[in-house]
Design a protein around this motif. Structure first.
Motif, PDB file in Angstrom:
ATOM      1  N   ASP A  69       6.807  27.120 -19.405  1.00 28.80           N
ATOM      2  CA  ASP A  69       6.827  26.351 -18.146  1.00 28.80           C
ATOM      3  C   ASP A  69       5.638  25.394 -18.082  1.00 28.80           C
ATOM      4  N   VAL A  70       4.470  25.890 -18.484  1.00 27.44           N
ATOM      5  CA  VAL A  70       3.254  25.054 -18.463  1.00 27.44           C
ATOM      6  C   VAL A  70       3.460  23.846 -19.374  1.00 27.44           C
ATOM      7  N   LYS A  71       3.949  24.120 -20.593  1.00 31.77           N
ATOM      8  CA  LYS A  71       4.179  23.030 -21.558  1.00 31.77           C
ATOM      9  C   LYS A  71       5.142  21.997 -21.002  1.00 31.77           C
ATOM     10  N   ARG A  72       6.216  22.506 -20.414  1.00 33.19           N
ATOM     11  CA  ARG A  72       7.240  21.610 -19.877  1.00 33.19           C
ATOM     12  C   ARG A  72       6.645  20.733 -18.761  1.00 33.19           C
ATOM     13  N   ALA A  73       5.904  21.381 -17.849  1.00 31.97           N
ATOM     14  CA  ALA A  73       5.303  20.642 -16.725  1.00 31.97           C
ATOM     15  C   ALA A  73       4.309  19.604 -17.246  1.00 31.97           C
ATOM     16  N   GLU A  74       3.576  19.962 -18.322  1.00 32.30           N
ATOM     17  CA  GLU A  74       2.606  19.017 -18.892  1.00 32.30           C
ATOM     18  C   GLU A  74       3.321  17.817 -19.526  1.00 32.30           C
ATOM     19  N   THR A  75       4.443  18.097 -20.183  1.00 33.85           N
ATOM     20  CA  THR A  75       5.220  17.006 -20.797  1.00 33.85           C
ATOM     21  C   THR A  75       5.740  16.052 -19.721  1.00 33.85           C
ATOM     22  N   VAL A  76       6.264  16.652 -18.645  1.00 35.52           N
ATOM     23  CA  VAL A  76       6.755  15.849 -17.522  1.00 35.52           C
ATOM     24  C   VAL A  76       5.619  14.995 -16.958  1.00 35.52           C
ATOM     25  N   LEU A  77       4.456  15.614 -16.827  1.00 32.17           N
ATOM     26  CA  LEU A  77       3.314  14.896 -16.238  1.00 32.17           C
ATOM     27  C   LEU A  77       2.893  13.713 -17.105  1.00 32.17           C
TER      28      LEU A  77
ATOM     29  N   PRO B 115       0.821  -1.222   0.000  1.00 33.81           N
ATOM     30  CA  PRO B 115       0.000   0.000   0.000  1.00 33.81           C
ATOM     31  C   PRO B 115       0.858   1.277   0.000  1.00 33.81           C
ATOM     32  N   GLN B 116       1.971   1.230   0.761  1.00 39.60           N
ATOM     33  CA  GLN B 116       2.829   2.415   0.821  1.00 39.60           C
ATOM     34  C   GLN B 116       3.481   2.691  -0.541  1.00 39.60           C
ATOM     35  N   ARG B 117       3.869   1.620  -1.236  1.00 36.78           N
ATOM     36  CA  ARG B 117       4.506   1.812  -2.549  1.00 36.78           C
ATOM     37  C   ARG B 117       3.504   2.382  -3.543  1.00 36.78           C
ATOM     38  N   LEU B 118       2.251   1.944  -3.459  1.00 35.55           N
ATOM     39  CA  LEU B 118       1.210   2.516  -4.314  1.00 35.55           C
ATOM     40  C   LEU B 118       1.005   3.989  -3.982  1.00 35.55           C
ATOM     41  N   ALA B 119       0.978   4.273  -2.659  1.00 36.55           N
ATOM     42  CA  ALA B 119       0.767   5.656  -2.222  1.00 36.55           C
ATOM     43  C   ALA B 119       1.925   6.547  -2.683  1.00 36.55           C
ATOM     44  N   ASP B 120       3.153   6.002  -2.641  1.00 38.41           N
ATOM     45  CA  ASP B 120       4.315   6.771  -3.102  1.00 38.41           C
ATOM     46  C   ASP B 120       4.190   7.107  -4.589  1.00 38.41           C
ATOM     47  N   ALA B 121       3.743   6.116  -5.363  1.00 36.99           N
ATOM     48  CA  ALA B 121       3.569   6.342  -6.804  1.00 36.99           C
ATOM     49  C   ALA B 121       2.517   7.431  -7.032  1.00 36.99           C
ATOM     50  N   ASP B 122       1.410   7.338  -6.292  1.00 38.50           N
ATOM     51  CA  ASP B 122       0.352   8.346  -6.421  1.00 38.50           C
ATOM     52  C   ASP B 122       0.854   9.727  -6.017  1.00 38.50           C
ATOM     53  N   ALA B 123       1.685   9.762  -4.973  1.00 41.30           N
ATOM     54  CA  ALA B 123       2.212  11.050  -4.504  1.00 41.30           C
ATOM     55  C   ALA B 123       3.086  11.681  -5.582  1.00 41.30           C
ATOM     56  N   ARG B 124       3.875  10.839  -6.277  1.00 45.22           N
ATOM     57  CA  ARG B 124       4.733  11.371  -7.339  1.00 45.22           C
ATOM     58  C   ARG B 124       3.890  11.900  -8.490  1.00 45.22           C
ATOM     59  N   LEU B 125       2.799  11.201  -8.792  1.00 46.59           N
ATOM     60  CA  LEU B 125       1.896  11.663  -9.849  1.00 46.59           C
ATOM     61  C   LEU B 125       1.272  12.997  -9.437  1.00 46.59           C
ATOM     62  N   ASN B 126       0.888  13.059  -8.176  1.00 45.98           N
ATOM     63  CA  ASN B 126       0.258  14.264  -7.648  1.00 45.98           C
ATOM     64  C   ASN B 126       1.195  15.468  -7.708  1.00 45.98           C
TER      65      ASN B 126
ATOM     66  N   GLY C 163       3.450  15.944  -9.905  1.00 46.39           N
ATOM     67  CA  GLY C 163       3.461  16.350 -11.308  1.00 46.39           C
ATOM     68  C   GLY C 163       2.230  17.174 -11.656  1.00 46.39           C
ATOM     69  N   LYS C 164       1.064  16.746 -11.145  1.00 46.95           N
ATOM     70  CA  LYS C 164      -0.185  17.482 -11.396  1.00 46.95           C
ATOM     71  C   LYS C 164      -0.127  18.872 -10.773  1.00 46.95           C
ATOM     72  N   GLN C 165       0.446  18.913  -9.562  1.00 49.66           N
ATOM     73  CA  GLN C 165       0.517  20.195  -8.872  1.00 49.66           C
ATOM     74  C   GLN C 165       1.458  21.164  -9.582  1.00 49.66           C
ATOM     75  N   ALA C 166       2.531  20.632 -10.166  1.00 48.82           N
ATOM     76  CA  ALA C 166       3.462  21.491 -10.897  1.00 48.82           C
ATOM     77  C   ALA C 166       2.758  22.133 -12.097  1.00 48.82           C
ATOM     78  N   VAL C 167       1.925  21.331 -12.796  1.00 48.68           N
ATOM     79  CA  VAL C 167       1.156  21.870 -13.936  1.00 48.68           C
ATOM     80  C   VAL C 167       0.187  22.930 -13.433  1.00 48.68           C
ATOM     81  N   GLU C 168      -0.504  22.591 -12.339  1.00 55.05           N
ATOM     82  CA  GLU C 168      -1.489  23.498 -11.765  1.00 55.05           C
ATOM     83  C   GLU C 168      -0.844  24.833 -11.373  1.00 55.05           C
ATOM     84  N   ALA C 169       0.315  24.744 -10.737  1.00 51.58           N
ATOM     85  CA  ALA C 169       1.011  25.958 -10.273  1.00 51.58           C
ATOM     86  C   ALA C 169       1.416  26.821 -11.461  1.00 51.58           C
TER      87      ALA C 169
END
Ligand code: ZN
Length: 247
Positions: A124-132, A29-40, A42-48
């Motif tokens: 910056d937005v484009k770059r963050a989206e590509t990373v995401l 469960p922790q490894r899944l949560a870590d993966a989700d946190a990393r995805l999150n 990335g999403k937050q970087a796009v949002e910011a």
């Protein structure tokens, strides 16, 4: 090697498999949560980055309103200029016009700065989206692998647990008791080999020569006098016979 020793070595392998499998399953469960946190992240970087772009647009809209105001004022002053009667009035109006023009210029400069800044932020937005997008793919793969690993580890846990139950039926209760007592005290490892030079391979204490001698027979249950683990002996491989080449 005595069947008792063979069974205890097998028991140790199964115990270790069971412990490892349980640890992997528990960490899942922790490894899944870590993966989700990393995805999150990335999403937050796009949002910011998008928020910064939005703020930039709003600031620019405000400045453009100011531009309209200053332009209106300038037009009004220029209209009034044709109506002035005296030289003094004319000079005063010229002064107003110069001030208005300078104010307008300053605001237009700020608009330009915002436009340039918008280009940077858009990049910056484009770059963050590509990373995401890349991260999303990576995490999809990772989650698939985690799910597959879970299935396989659960299967090996089941298999090892069943094999252990069967094996225990063939081991004397006295030996099981020794094994379990040592395992509890020694982080789950109750049996290990003696090294070629007569050390316990896990606690590294030198065995007394008669003890080492006994261990090398592999026919009785000998415990390390330091860590109490049951010891066995892995005989060195026979020397490789070099073929004699006849000439
Ligand atoms: Zn030892």
């Amino acid at each position: 090697m005595s069947p008792d020793l063979q069974r205890l070595i097998k028991l140790q392998q199964l115990e270790s498999t069971i412990v490892d499998a349980k640890a992997t399953i528990a960490s899942h469960p922790q490894r899944l949560a870590d993966a989700d946190a990393r995805l999150n992240d990335g999403k937050q970087a796009v949002e910011a980055a998008k928020n910064r772009l939005k703020e930039n647009h709003e600031a620019r809209r405000h400045l453009e309103k100011d531009v309209a105001v200053y332009q209106g004022r300038l037009t009004k002053f220029k209209d009034q200029l044709s109506l002035v009667k005296t030289n003094k009035e004319y000079q005063a109006m010229q002064h107003e016009i110069a001030t208005a023009q300078s104010d307008l210029g300053a605001v237009e400069e700020k608009v330009l700065e915002r436009m340039l800044e918008a280009d940077t932020i858009s990049a910056d937005v484009k770059r963050a989206e590509t990373v995401l997008v890349a991260r999303q793919k990576e995490i999809d793969v990772e989650k698939k692998e985690l799910a597959e690993e879970l299935v396989s580890v659960e299967a090996s846990l089941k298999q090892a647990t069943e094999a252990r139950t069967e094996l225990l039926k063939d081991i004397e209760p006295r030996l099981i008791a020794i094994f379990e007592q040592v395992a509890r005290a020694r982080k789950g490892v109750a049996i290990c080999s003696a090294t070629r030079d007569g050390l316990c391979s896990l606690c590294h204490v030198r065995l007394r020569p008669p003890v080492f001698q006994q261990v090398r027979h592999n026919d009785s249950i000998i415990q390390c006098e330091s860590c109490h683990r049951i010891l066995y002996w892995i005989p060195p491989p026979p020397p490789i016979e070099h073929a004699v080449v006849h000439t």
